[in-house]
Each structure stands twice: as C-alpha cells, then as structure tokens.
Design a protein around this motif. Structure first.
Motif, mmCIF file in Angstrom:
data_model
loop_
_atom_site.group_PDB
_atom_site.id
_atom_site.type_symbol
_atom_site.label_atom_id
_atom_site.label_comp_id
_atom_site.label_asym_id
_atom_site.label_seq_id
_atom_site.Cartn_x
_atom_site.Cartn_y
_atom_site.Cartn_z
ATOM 1 N N LEU A 247 0.823 -1.214 0.000
ATOM 2 C CA LEU A 247 0.000 0.000 0.000
ATOM 3 C C LEU A 247 0.853 1.258 0.000
ATOM 4 C CD1 LEU A 247 -2.854 -0.985 2.507
ATOM 5 C CD2 LEU A 247 -3.002 -0.802 0.020
ATOM 6 N N PHE A 248 1.926 1.289 0.796
ATOM 7 C CA PHE A 248 2.741 2.500 0.931
ATOM 8 C C PHE A 248 3.941 2.524 0.006
ATOM 9 C CE2 PHE A 248 0.658 2.007 5.109
ATOM 10 C CZ PHE A 248 -0.009 3.214 5.170
ATOM 11 N N GLY A 249 4.219 1.441 -0.713
ATOM 12 C CA GLY A 249 5.300 1.440 -1.681
ATOM 13 C C GLY A 249 6.689 1.380 -1.075
ATOM 14 N N THR A 250 6.844 0.840 0.118
ATOM 15 C CA THR A 250 8.156 0.729 0.744
ATOM 16 C C THR A 250 8.884 -0.516 0.230
ATOM 17 O OG1 THR A 250 7.157 -0.429 2.614
ATOM 18 C CG2 THR A 250 7.417 1.963 2.806
ATOM 19 N N SER A 251 10.121 -0.694 0.688
ATOM 20 C CA SER A 251 10.953 -1.788 0.205
ATOM 21 C C SER A 251 10.469 -3.114 0.779
ATOM 22 C CB SER A 251 12.412 -1.550 0.603
ATOM 23 O OG SER A 251 13.198 -2.656 0.259
ATOM 24 N N VAL A 252 10.217 -4.062 -0.109
ATOM 25 C CA VAL A 252 9.779 -5.377 0.321
ATOM 26 C C VAL A 252 10.926 -6.131 0.990
ATOM 27 C CG1 VAL A 252 8.814 -7.577 -0.442
ATOM 28 C CG2 VAL A 252 8.034 -5.448 -1.485
ATOM 29 N N ALA A 253 12.142 -5.978 0.475
ATOM 30 C CA ALA A 253 13.292 -6.690 1.024
ATOM 31 C C ALA A 253 13.563 -6.258 2.463
ATOM 32 C CB ALA A 253 14.521 -6.451 0.152
ATOM 33 N N ASN A 254 13.506 -4.961 2.717
ATOM 34 C CA ASN A 254 13.730 -4.488 4.091
ATOM 35 C C ASN A 254 12.645 -4.998 5.039
ATOM 36 O OD1 ASN A 254 16.020 -3.105 3.306
ATOM 37 N ND2 ASN A 254 14.898 -1.196 2.905
ATOM 38 N N ALA A 255 11.411 -4.987 4.577
ATOM 39 C CA ALA A 255 10.318 -5.472 5.419
ATOM 40 C C ALA A 255 10.484 -6.958 5.735
ATOM 41 C CB ALA A 255 8.980 -5.222 4.733
ATOM 42 N N LEU A 256 10.890 -7.744 4.737
ATOM 43 C CA LEU A 256 11.087 -9.170 4.969
ATOM 44 C C LEU A 256 12.273 -9.427 5.900
ATOM 45 C CD1 LEU A 256 10.491 -10.576 1.370
ATOM 46 C CD2 LEU A 256 8.951 -10.721 3.313
ATOM 47 N N ARG A 257 13.334 -8.627 5.743
ATOM 48 C CA ARG A 257 14.504 -8.813 6.609
ATOM 49 C C ARG A 257 14.157 -8.495 8.065
ATOM 50 N NH1 ARG A 257 17.467 -5.716 4.120
ATOM 51 N NH2 ARG A 257 18.565 -7.220 2.805
ATOM 52 N N ILE A 258 13.433 -7.406 8.278
ATOM 53 C CA ILE A 258 13.033 -7.049 9.645
ATOM 54 C C ILE A 258 12.105 -8.105 10.230
ATOM 55 C CG2 ILE A 258 11.765 -5.344 11.004
ATOM 56 C CD1 ILE A 258 12.795 -3.211 9.055
ATOM 57 N N GLN A 259 11.204 -8.632 9.387
ATOM 58 C CA GLN A 259 10.285 -9.663 9.864
ATOM 59 C C GLN A 259 11.036 -10.939 10.240
ATOM 60 O OE1 GLN A 259 7.142 -8.923 10.216
ATOM 61 N NE2 GLN A 259 6.439 -10.912 10.958
ATOM 62 N N ALA A 260 12.056 -11.313 9.462
ATOM 63 C CA ALA A 260 12.840 -12.511 9.781
ATOM 64 C C ALA A 260 13.606 -12.331 11.085
ATOM 65 C CB ALA A 260 13.806 -12.813 8.635
ATOM 66 N N GLU A 261 14.189 -11.154 11.291
ATOM 67 C CA GLU A 261 14.900 -10.898 12.544
ATOM 68 C C GLU A 261 13.944 -10.924 13.737
ATOM 69 O OE1 GLU A 261 16.887 -7.208 12.045
ATOM 70 O OE2 GLU A 261 18.336 -7.979 10.580
ATOM 71 N N GLY A 262 12.759 -10.366 13.558
ATOM 72 C CA GLY A 262 11.775 -10.400 14.636
ATOM 73 C C GLY A 262 11.339 -11.822 14.970
ATOM 74 N N MET A 263 11.189 -12.676 13.955
ATOM 75 C CA MET A 263 10.812 -14.066 14.204
ATOM 76 C C MET A 263 11.897 -14.798 14.984
ATOM 77 S SD MET A 263 8.981 -15.304 10.675
ATOM 78 C CE MET A 263 7.435 -14.563 10.131
ATOM 79 N N ARG A 264 13.163 -14.548 14.636
ATOM 80 C CA ARG A 264 14.257 -15.202 15.367
ATOM 81 C C ARG A 264 14.314 -14.715 16.810
ATOM 82 N NH1 ARG A 264 16.843 -14.982 10.189
ATOM 83 N NH2 ARG A 264 17.381 -17.106 9.504
ATOM 84 N N ILE A 265 14.067 -13.435 17.011
ATOM 85 C CA ILE A 265 14.077 -12.909 18.380
ATOM 86 C C ILE A 265 12.945 -13.519 19.191
ATOM 87 C CG2 ILE A 265 13.729 -10.819 19.751
ATOM 88 C CD1 ILE A 265 15.197 -9.275 17.563
ATOM 89 N N ARG A 266 11.748 -13.624 18.599
ATOM 90 C CA ARG A 266 10.622 -14.233 19.319
ATOM 91 C C ARG A 266 10.870 -15.707 19.599
ATOM 92 N NH1 ARG A 266 7.733 -10.650 15.934
ATOM 93 N NH2 ARG A 266 7.521 -12.254 14.321
ATOM 94 N N ARG A 267 11.517 -16.400 18.673
ATOM 95 C CA ARG A 267 11.839 -17.799 18.916
ATOM 96 C C ARG A 267 12.825 -17.939 20.073
ATOM 97 N NH1 ARG A 267 14.052 -21.336 14.001
ATOM 98 N NH2 ARG A 267 11.956 -20.868 13.261
ATOM 99 N N MET A 268 13.826 -17.064 20.121
ATOM 100 C CA MET A 268 14.776 -17.101 21.226
ATOM 101 C C MET A 268 14.092 -16.779 22.554
ATOM 102 S SD MET A 268 17.852 -17.715 22.122
ATOM 103 C CE MET A 268 18.665 -17.758 20.517
ATOM 104 N N GLN A 269 13.174 -15.829 22.536
ATOM 105 C CA GLN A 269 12.448 -15.504 23.760
ATOM 106 C C GLN A 269 11.585 -16.664 24.224
ATOM 107 O OE1 GLN A 269 10.343 -11.944 22.702
ATOM 108 N NE2 GLN A 269 12.112 -10.596 23.037
#
Length: 315
Positions: A247-269
């Motif tokens: 919708l906002f036209g931002t970078s898909v790669a950056n969004a996916l990278r941040i989402q992957a890092e967040g998933m790893r952090i939640r898994r560690m938690q």
C-alpha cells in the motif's frame, strides 16, 4: 456345532467399522493433496500428475463423505460458530477438502460405535458378563467421540511447529531472491521449490499462495488466506507487513529482513521462557520421586542403628 450369533454379529460390525475408519483416514489424507494437484495441473500442466489416480481419490473421498453424512449429522455442532471453529481447525491441520468436515464428524460417531461394539464382543465371548457393562460402554463411547479431537489438535500443533521452524529461513531466501531482482510472486515460487525437501509443509503453503495469485487473486487476499490456513500469528504479522508494504510502496526486502529478525528474536524468547519454567516444573518430580528415596537412603541406616541400639538395651 453351536454358533454364538451375538458374538458373530458384533464381530462383523466391528470389522465393518474398522474398515470404514481406515478408508476414512485414507480419504482425508489423500483429498487435500489431490485438490492441490488438480489446482497445480490447471495452472501449470505437468506430465507427472496422472489424471486417473487423482480422480479415483476424489471419487473415494466423495463416496466416503456421502456414507458418513448420516453419522456426521449426529455429531455436528448446533451453533454456526462452533462449526466454523471445526472447519478452521481442519484447515490448520491441512484438511482443506470440502468433504473433510463430514468425514471428521462421521469418524467420531464411527469410533464411538466401534468401541461399544468391542465391549459387546468381549462381553459376548466371556463366560461371565462384564461388571458395569453400561458404564464401560458409555465411557468408551465418550472416548471414541473425543479421540478425533485429540488427533486433530496434535496434527495442528505439529503442522504449525513445522511451518514456524522454517519461516525465518524462508524469509531469508525471499530477501535474497527479491534483492536479486525477482518479483515477490516469482520469489515465492523459487523459495517453495528450494524448500520442497527440507520444509515440505511450508513449501506447500507457499505454492498454494503463489497459485492463488497466479489464478487472479489479489496478493493481499492471498497472504490473508495463507495466514488463515495456517493459524500462525507470525504469518498474520507477515501478511499485514506485506500488505502495508504494497500500500505504501516501501521496500519489500527491508520489510522481509526485519520480519525474519523479529521471528528469530521471538523464537529465542520462547526458548528462554521454556528454560526458565523448566526449574519450576522439575520441582514436582523431585519432591515426589527423588526426595523420598533420598530420605530413605540418608535416614535409613540411622533408623536401623537406633532400632538395634534400643533392641540391645532392652532386658
């Protein structure tokens, strides 16, 4: 020669129930795969998908659903909300066939009748009748009605665990493909192909998402359907992130990278949380099992010595 017609009738009913249950399990397991293959063959024809095998499985599933329809009505929930919840659980478990609900509900009644038939058969072949036969029948009938729920819950947990374990790696591959110049749809297809051996469950979901987009569905709707099919919170967050990115036209790669890092952090938690709770859970077996044995080892010789001293001191 004398025949026990009661035992013969109950045995025949039990054999028929077991055969129907086996065919039901086979039809449930085969139907979702057949539906996915039909959709893949329509959108991307492949010579290694024979028409006769898939059609035979679909016909078998349809016949089983028709046979289980009267039984399914006996175990069907009365409220529409409960019925929708059962459909959602079946979808989370990977049973997305239109016949899955009828087969699942019919299997509950069939297992209940099968357990009752086993009790009646045992009672018929025994010399003496089983004490509290009615109570045993009611208990086993309730067990048969509840066992498919336990099996479905276990399958949902196992499937969600398999998908959750492969999500960070899949997102890393998506980031690599998108940064290399592929579109998101082509990246989904490529990642699904790469994960087909290591993560087949996740690869199947990604392929279905890609095929929905290829068939004409909106990408946002396809990702929402992916989150609803799996029931994972991480995929719901991923779908919302990709929708906002589009919708906002931002970078898909950056969004996916941040989402992957967040998933790893939640898994560690989650792993740290389980490790912190482990000491509390271990307190109960330690107190109930190890402490009595430890007290016996420590106090046992002392008690024996005291008893011997008191026995020697008595005249």
């Amino acid at each position: 020669m004398h025949f026990d017609w009661m035992a013969l009738t109950v045995t025949a009913g039990f054999v028929m129930s077991a055969s129907a249950a086996g065919a039901m399990i086979y039809s449930i397991a085969a139907t979702p795969r057949g539906a996915a293959r039909r959709l893949q063959r329509r959108l991307a024809p492949s010579p290694d998908l024979p028409e006769l095998t898939t059609a035979g499985k679909d016909r078998l599933a349809r016949l089983m659903a028709r046979g289980f329809s009267p039984l399914a009505k006996l175990a069907a929930p009365t409220g529409e909300g409960e019925l929708s919840a059962v459909r959602a659980k079946l979808a989370h478990a990977g049973f997305r066939s239109p016949f899955a609900l009828q087969v699942f509900l019919g299997s509950k009644v069939l297992l209940a009748l099968g357990f009752v038939a086993v009790v009646l058969w045992i009672n018929a072949v025994r010399v003496e009748p089983i004490p509290y036969l009615a109570a045993w029948g009611v208990a086993l009938a309730a067990t048969g009605l509840f066992l498919p729920n336990l099996a479905l819950r276990a399958r949902v947990r196992e499937r969600q665990r398999l998908i959750d374990e492969g999500l960070p790696d899949a997102l890393d591959l998506l980031v690599t493909c998108v940064e290399a110049g592929l579109g998101l749809d082509a990246a989904l297809q490529r990642v699904a192909g790469e994960l087909a051996l290591a993560r087949p469950v996740l690869a199947e979901e990604l392929v279905l998402t890609f095929l929905e987009v290829k068939a004409g569905a909106k990408r946002t709707d396809a990702f929402r359907a992916l989150a609803q099919r799996t029931g994972l919170q991480d995929l719901k967050t991923l779908a919302a992130t990709l929708i906002q990115t589009e919708l906002f036209g931002t970078s898909v790669a950056n969004a996916l990278r941040i989402q992957a890092e967040g998933m790893r952090i939640r898994r560690m938690q989650r792993a740290e949380e389980r490790a912190a709770v482990l000491s509390v859970k271990m307190a109960f077996p330690l107190v109930l099992c190890f402490l009595p044995a430890l007290m016996a080892v420590i106090l046992g010789p002392a008690m024996v010595g005291i008893m011997n001293t008191l026995h020697k001191g008595t005249p």
